[in-house]
Enzyme design. Sequence first.
Site, PDB file in Angstrom:
ATOM      1  N   CYS A 117       0.838  -1.206   0.000  1.00 30.11           N
ATOM      2  CA  CYS A 117       0.000   0.000   0.000  1.00 30.11           C
ATOM      3  C   CYS A 117       0.872   1.255   0.000  1.00 30.11           C
ATOM      4  CB  CYS A 117      -0.914  -0.012   1.231  1.00 30.11           C
ATOM      5  SG  CYS A 117      -1.861   1.499   1.430  1.00 30.11           S
ATOM      6  N   CYS A 128      -0.330   4.127   2.242  1.00 29.28           N
ATOM      7  CA  CYS A 128      -0.047   3.922   3.672  1.00 29.28           C
ATOM      8  C   CYS A 128       1.440   4.140   3.985  1.00 29.28           C
ATOM      9  CB  CYS A 128      -0.398   2.502   4.097  1.00 29.28           C
ATOM     10  SG  CYS A 128      -1.905   1.853   3.408  1.00 29.28           S
ATOM     11  N   ASP A 129       2.336   3.678   3.128  1.00 23.96           N
ATOM     12  CA  ASP A 129       3.737   3.540   3.531  1.00 23.96           C
ATOM     13  C   ASP A 129       4.775   4.358   2.752  1.00 23.96           C
ATOM     14  OD1 ASP A 129       2.922   1.720   5.475  1.00 23.96           O
ATOM     15  OD2 ASP A 129       3.013   0.041   4.075  1.00 23.96           O
TER      16      ASP A 129
END
Length: 320
Positions: free
Chosen positions: A134, A137-138
């Site tokens: 993701c 997200c990261d």
Amino acid sequence: MEEIMYDLIILGGGPAGLTAALYGARAKLKTLVIESKIEGGQITNTTDVENYPGIDMINGAELGAKMKKQVVEFGAEFVYDEVVEAELKEEVKKIKTKEKEYEAKAVIIATGADPRKIGCPGEEEYAGKGISYCATCDAAFYEGLEVYVVGGGDSAIDEALFITKFAKKVHIIHRRDALRASQTLQKRAFDNDKIDFIWDSTVKEIKGDMTAKELVLENLKTGEVKSITSDEPFGIFVFIGYVPNTKLFEGQIEMEKGYIKTDEEMHTNLDGVFAAGDLRIKTVRQVVTAASDGAIAAVNAEKYIAEKEGKLYEGFKENK
Ligand code: NAP
């Protein structure tokens, strides 16, 4: 345990499930959506959605949240829970979650798909410790660092472009020498100075200590194996497609390679059970096609319930 009867239970709160809920609730069906993670499904992993009609550009998570708000305002119930059992063959459908048991006259399966894993040694061990599925997200963790993106489809290229906002360099590792991604995305990637390509290669192994520190690649044409290491931390982002979330329905619902078989009206092989979205056998898996499936499934669920109850269904006219 408490049992609650609904007209329509929708499994999954992505674009397919939420659109089904919108149509179900607007048709005054007592409608419940059960979602195990977060509303929006896969689009919450997508940075920008720019191919949903009428919306120039929207963050995936924001679109998911808007869809949920809309269905709740129309009266659908939404719960965060995990379905552990589904008995779908009988007239009354029984859905067991970790928390409760529910019953429904009709069910729409819209549980989507999860990111496909590479399946190489070290992948499981370093998931969340250097390996991510993701970018939204990261990616920010790799500000000024190098990132390796695995895959050659729309997701890989889309996310690689997003990661360039943070990383100093993004290396795309693809198993062939041509991308699968759309021409528009390909052009953007080829024009981006921060992106380069490692062609004809797959990830053979990921090694490290507390975090991933070494990426072992194999060139599929030459057989050459090379190891990438660095003193600085680096990220490995995997975008190699998706695997449908349908294990729970095996043995009840007809499938091919895990994808659910439906007709154009989203009927599965079981009466009163419909499927919508990416878990269906189809060719185009986009937010807009998931939404379309959801609408069709809900309208047909409404028709099915009306006919079972001996009511005249006036919703649409079939072609004669
Ligand atoms: P995809 O189109 O199935 O592409 C998967 C990519 O991963 C392919 O390049 C494939 O290589 C590679 N791959 C598959 N298995 C692999 C393995 N075991 N090891 C290494 N590489 C592997 O999946 P996606 O990119 O996730 O897209 C899914 C759907 O969502 C598509 O319909 C796509 O159009 C859509 N989508 C659209 C957008 C957008 O329009 N902006 C964004 C994201 C996704 P090969 O090419 O060699 O098969």
